[in-house]
Write an enzyme that holds these catalytic residues in place. Structure first.
Site, PDB file in Angstrom:
ATOM      1  N   CYS A   1       0.832  -1.312  -0.092  1.00 20.54           N
ATOM      2  CA  CYS A   1      -0.080   0.004  -0.145  1.00 20.54           C
ATOM      3  C   CYS A   1       0.951   1.182  -0.149  1.00 20.54           C
ATOM      4  CB  CYS A   1      -0.819   0.032   1.183  1.00 20.54           C
ATOM      5  SG  CYS A   1      -2.057   1.343   1.001  1.00 20.54           S
TER       6      CYS A   1
ATOM      7  N   CYS B   1      -4.468  -6.000   9.239  1.00 18.90           N
ATOM      8  CA  CYS B   1      -4.030  -6.073   7.899  1.00 18.90           C
ATOM      9  C   CYS B   1      -2.637  -6.095   7.427  1.00 18.90           C
ATOM     10  CB  CYS B   1      -4.822  -4.813   7.254  1.00 18.90           C
ATOM     11  SG  CYS B   1      -3.743  -3.521   6.659  1.00 18.90           S
TER      12      CYS B   1
ATOM     13  N   LEU C   1     -10.660   7.171   9.937  1.00 22.40           N
ATOM     14  CA  LEU C   1     -10.364   8.645  10.234  1.00 22.40           C
ATOM     15  C   LEU C   1      -9.291   8.628  11.441  1.00 22.40           C
ATOM     16  CD1 LEU C   1     -11.562  11.158   9.962  1.00 22.40           C
ATOM     17  CD2 LEU C   1     -13.137  11.175  11.710  1.00 22.40           C
TER      18      LEU C   1
ATOM     19  N   CYS D   1       0.019   0.694  10.460  1.00 25.52           N
ATOM     20  CA  CYS D   1      -0.394  -0.677   9.839  1.00 25.52           C
ATOM     21  C   CYS D   1       0.608  -1.259   8.944  1.00 25.52           C
ATOM     22  CB  CYS D   1      -1.350  -0.053   8.489  1.00 25.52           C
ATOM     23  SG  CYS D   1      -1.551  -0.986   7.236  1.00 25.52           S
TER      24      CYS D   1
ATOM     25  N   SER E   1     -13.459   0.493   2.535  1.00 27.32           N
ATOM     26  CA  SER E   1     -12.912   1.225   3.602  1.00 27.32           C
ATOM     27  C   SER E   1     -11.592   2.064   3.017  1.00 27.32           C
ATOM     28  CB  SER E   1     -12.359   0.318   4.429  1.00 27.32           C
ATOM     29  OG  SER E   1     -11.499   1.260   5.499  1.00 27.32           O
TER      30      SER E   1
HETATM   31  S1  SF4 Z   1      -4.392   1.270   6.819  1.00 31.38           S
HETATM   32 FE1  SF4 Z   1      -5.244   0.971   4.738  1.00 31.38          FE
HETATM   33  S2  SF4 Z   1      -4.413   2.703   3.526  1.00 31.38           S
HETATM   34 FE2  SF4 Z   1      -3.355   2.731   5.512  1.00 31.38          FE
HETATM   35  S3  SF4 Z   1      -1.369   1.799   4.848  1.00 31.38           S
HETATM   36 FE3  SF4 Z   1      -2.648   0.231   5.837  1.00 31.38          FE
HETATM   37  S4  SF4 Z   1      -3.507  -0.984   4.117  1.00 31.38           S
HETATM   38 FE4  SF4 Z   1      -2.880   1.223   3.657  1.00 31.38          FE
END
Ligand code: SF4
Length: 355
Positions: free
Chosen positions: A121, A345, A227, A128, A203
């Site tokens: 990403c 994630c 947010l 994240c 999302s």
């Molecule tokens: S939270 Fe979602 S948008 Fe943000 S870096 Fe992780 S995968 Fe990417």
């Protein structure tokens, strides 16, 4: 060298063309479509409605298995299942199935699937694991579809169906807008998997022009915004995208979305101890969201190795919710799921890549 098309990248019209080129009648395309999306067949041999010769021909000109499961983890309570897939170019992505107890959905509980839209990403959110990994590439629409069909097949073996799909795995779906929407449309096809648009949730970190485009398209798909902060300085620290699309512009786009669609917006909020879980922050958030048809989904942070923040306590989470609700903003505290299998994630992919 031309690449062999992945079957899940094709629309029914593409299939018809391929079948016509092979000198086959058009209804063969319908048989293949039904095999893929209603029987959950995966490999050419399974398409028993077709002749052996046609199956062999299709096996030569189309790719059937572009997603190779390389790890499959089940949480200790058996309710969360995470699969890491390797793509043909060796990139890895992940998808997570979360089961909820039987309650509402036609005799089975919710079966929510969290899928990826990109390998890696570009958004760089500091909390994240995927953001810490950087951007690799967009997934094709077929690679998005195939994650759903993988779990659809698994659940069908148990007489169940996927009930909800959230695009909340690796990647920013609005950064891969066209492929994401093509995947949703393909899964939505009444003659195929027939998965209702209202059962999808996208999302986004808040790519303002894409939110406006999404609003103009008046899709029935749910919109969730990550947010996580109520003022720009704080949000920019957590999410670099905020430097380009600040909170005011983002909330303006959300108001536009609600006006265009009549649908509410969900705000995702990862509660980080001492950072964004205080009563003061909740009050600031409430004043920004005032008058907007919305809901706040707050979830204690899923810690990652690259970020020092810690999950909030139950007590602070409850106080945060209470403060918002007293100000008229509906809020739900979600449970963290699959901590023992790194279900946040990008966490599994990150640990796999560092092996
Ligand atoms: S939270 Fe979602 S948008 Fe943000 S870096 Fe992780 S995968 Fe990417």
């Amino acid at each position: 060298m031309t690449e062999i098309p992945f079957i899940y990248d094709l629309d029914i019209s593409d299939l018809r063309q391929i079948l016509a080129d092979l000198g086959e009648p058009s209804y063969r395309a319908d048989q293949i479509w039904q095999g893929l999306y209603q029987q959950y067949w995966q490999m050419p041999d399974e398409f028993t409605t077709l002749s052996k010769t046609l199956r062999e021909n299709l096996g030569n000109i189309l790719r059937f298995n572009a997603l190779r499961p390389v790890q499959y983890l089940v949480s200790s309570d058996g309710q969360t299942r995470k699969t890491l897939f390797e793509l043909p170019d060796k990139r890895v992505i992940e998808a997570v199935l979360m089961k909820y107890d039987p309650s509402t959905h036609k005799g089975q509980g919710r079966r929510t699937l969290c899928i990826s839209s990109q390998a890696g990403c570009a958004m760089g959110c500091v909390f994240c694991a995927t953001g810490q990994m950087g951007f690799k590439r967009n997934l094709t629409s077929g690679e998005i579809v195939a994650q759903v069909m993988y779990y659809a097949r698994m659940l069908a073996d148990q007489g169940e169906r996927v009930t909800n799909v959230v695009l909340m795995g690796m990647g920013e779906p609005f950064h891969n807008y066209d492929n994401t929407m093509a995947a949703i449309d393909r899964l939505n096809d009444p003659d195929g998997y027939n998965f209702g648009a209202r059962r999808f949730t996208i999302s986004t970190v808040g790519l303002v022009p894409k939110i406006r485009r999404f609003a103009d398209e008046k899709r029935q798909v749910n919109l969730a915004i990550s947010l996580h902060a109520a003022d720009d300085e704080e949000r920019s620290n957590l999410m670099p995208v905020n430097q380009k699309h600040n909170i005011s512009k983002l909330l303006e786009a959300c108001r536009y979305y609600v006006d265009q669609t009549g649908r509410r917006v969900t705000f995702e909020w990862a509660l980080i101890a001492g950072v964004n879980d205080t009563e003061e922050v909740a009050r600031r958030l409430a004043s920004r969201l005032k008058g907007l048809m919305c809901h706040v989904n707050a979830i204690p942070l899923n810690p990652t190795t690259g970020f020092h923040g810690q999950a909030t306590s139950r007590q602070s989470a409850d106080k945060f919710k209470e403060t918002l609700e007293q100000a008229g903003i509906p809020c739900t505290i979600r449970m963290r799921r699959g901590i023992d299998i790194q279900a946040g994630c990008g966490q599994l992919a990150g640990s796999y890549l560092s092996l």
